[in-house]
Design a protein around this motif. Structure first.
Motif, mmCIF file in Angstrom:
data_model
loop_
_atom_site.group_PDB
_atom_site.id
_atom_site.type_symbol
_atom_site.label_atom_id
_atom_site.label_comp_id
_atom_site.label_asym_id
_atom_site.label_seq_id
_atom_site.Cartn_x
_atom_site.Cartn_y
_atom_site.Cartn_z
ATOM 1 N N THR A 175 -59.778 33.920 36.530
ATOM 2 C CA THR A 175 -59.729 34.076 35.080
ATOM 3 C C THR A 175 -58.734 33.059 34.545
ATOM 4 O O THR A 175 -57.621 32.930 35.053
ATOM 5 N N HIS A 176 -59.135 32.312 33.526
ATOM 6 C CA HIS A 176 -58.294 31.275 32.926
ATOM 7 C C HIS A 176 -57.872 31.723 31.532
ATOM 8 O O HIS A 176 -58.663 32.313 30.803
ATOM 9 N N SER A 177 -56.635 31.399 31.170
ATOM 10 C CA SER A 177 -56.106 31.757 29.853
ATOM 11 C C SER A 177 -55.332 30.584 29.284
ATOM 12 O O SER A 177 -54.572 29.928 29.991
ATOM 13 N N ILE A 178 -55.522 30.345 27.991
ATOM 14 C CA ILE A 178 -54.753 29.326 27.269
ATOM 15 C C ILE A 178 -54.088 30.025 26.091
ATOM 16 O O ILE A 178 -54.722 30.793 25.369
ATOM 17 N N LEU A 179 -52.807 29.741 25.900
ATOM 18 C CA LEU A 179 -52.054 30.323 24.793
ATOM 19 C C LEU A 179 -51.337 29.203 24.047
ATOM 20 O O LEU A 179 -50.709 28.337 24.664
ATOM 21 N N PHE A 180 -51.468 29.214 22.742
ATOM 22 C CA PHE A 180 -50.694 28.309 21.896
ATOM 23 C C PHE A 180 -50.045 29.159 20.820
ATOM 24 O O PHE A 180 -50.720 29.911 20.122
ATOM 25 N N GLU A 181 -48.725 29.080 20.713
ATOM 26 C CA GLU A 181 -48.022 29.822 19.678
ATOM 27 C C GLU A 181 -46.911 28.969 19.089
ATOM 28 O O GLU A 181 -46.411 28.043 19.722
ATOM 29 N N VAL A 182 -46.582 29.279 17.863
ATOM 30 C CA VAL A 182 -45.474 28.619 17.179
ATOM 31 C C VAL A 182 -44.519 29.719 16.750
ATOM 32 O O VAL A 182 -44.899 30.636 16.023
ATOM 33 N N GLN A 183 -43.296 29.625 17.236
ATOM 34 C CA GLN A 183 -42.267 30.601 16.882
ATOM 35 C C GLN A 183 -41.444 30.049 15.725
ATOM 36 O O GLN A 183 -41.137 28.859 15.684
ATOM 37 N N ASN A 184 -41.090 30.915 14.808
ATOM 38 C CA ASN A 184 -40.314 30.562 13.615
ATOM 39 C C ASN A 184 -40.991 29.430 12.847
ATOM 40 O O ASN A 184 -40.402 28.390 12.573
ATOM 41 N N ILE A 185 -42.234 29.653 12.480
ATOM 42 C CA ILE A 185 -43.038 28.622 11.824
ATOM 43 C C ILE A 185 -42.444 28.167 10.488
ATOM 44 O O ILE A 185 -42.670 27.044 10.048
ATOM 45 N N THR A 186 -41.649 29.014 9.842
ATOM 46 C CA THR A 186 -41.020 28.644 8.569
ATOM 47 C C THR A 186 -39.693 27.900 8.765
ATOM 48 O O THR A 186 -39.077 27.471 7.798
ATOM 49 N N ASN A 187 -39.248 27.775 10.018
ATOM 50 C CA ASN A 187 -38.031 27.035 10.375
ATOM 51 C C ASN A 187 -36.770 27.574 9.677
ATOM 52 O O ASN A 187 -35.909 26.812 9.268
ATOM 53 N N ASN A 188 -36.678 28.898 9.532
ATOM 54 C CA ASN A 188 -35.482 29.507 8.937
ATOM 55 C C ASN A 188 -34.296 29.401 9.892
ATOM 56 O O ASN A 188 -34.452 29.518 11.092
ATOM 57 N N GLN A 189 -33.126 29.222 9.333
ATOM 58 C CA GLN A 189 -31.891 29.219 10.112
ATOM 59 C C GLN A 189 -31.360 30.655 10.152
ATOM 60 O O GLN A 189 -30.618 31.075 9.281
ATOM 61 N N ASN A 190 -31.776 31.416 11.155
ATOM 62 C CA ASN A 190 -31.376 32.813 11.284
ATOM 63 C C ASN A 190 -30.152 32.935 12.180
ATOM 64 O O ASN A 190 -30.097 32.341 13.245
ATOM 65 N N PRO A 191 -29.147 33.723 11.765
ATOM 66 C CA PRO A 191 -27.954 33.893 12.592
ATOM 67 C C PRO A 191 -28.262 34.639 13.887
ATOM 68 O O PRO A 191 -29.024 35.594 13.896
ATOM 69 N N PHE A 192 -27.683 34.165 14.981
ATOM 70 C CA PHE A 192 -27.851 34.791 16.287
ATOM 71 C C PHE A 192 -26.588 35.567 16.682
ATOM 72 O O PHE A 192 -26.652 36.691 17.132
ATOM 73 N N ALA A 193 -25.440 34.932 16.512
ATOM 74 C CA ALA A 193 -24.172 35.571 16.876
ATOM 75 C C ALA A 193 -23.032 34.923 16.089
ATOM 76 O O ALA A 193 -23.162 33.799 15.601
ATOM 77 N N SER A 194 -21.930 35.645 15.975
ATOM 78 C CA SER A 194 -20.722 35.123 15.339
ATOM 79 C C SER A 194 -19.543 35.316 16.276
ATOM 80 O O SER A 194 -19.530 36.261 17.065
ATOM 81 N N TYR A 195 -18.573 34.414 16.169
ATOM 82 C CA TYR A 195 -17.365 34.524 16.995
ATOM 83 C C TYR A 195 -16.180 33.928 16.248
ATOM 84 O O TYR A 195 -16.345 33.149 15.303
#
Length: 69
Positions: A22-42
């Motif tokens: 069985t063959h599978s192809i996947l194409f995805e785009v993450q964060n298509i709007t290119n937002n600058q979302n905070p991940f962590a603060s220090y």
């Protein structure tokens, strides 16, 4: 708790069966709007300020997979 943020992911998946595999192809785009979302603060002790690390922006992903029966 961090602030809420917006991230839009889009993807397409195609799968087909063969006699012995069985063959599978996947194409995805993450964060298509290119937002600058905070991940962590220090706290940066060198300059005495709080710094923010942001998530990765626009990220395309392509994968191909074969499953043998």
């Amino acid at each position: 708790k961090g602030k809420d943020y917006f991230r839009l992911d889009v993807g397409a998946y195609y799968k087909w069966n063969r006699k012995r595999s069985t063959h599978s192809i996947l194409f995805e785009v993450q964060n298509i709007t290119n937002n600058q979302n905070p991940f962590a603060s220090y706290f940066d002790e060198r300059n005495g300020k709080i710094k923010t690390i942001y998530q990765m922006g626009f990220f395309p992903n392509f994968s191909y997979r074969i499953d043998f029966n």
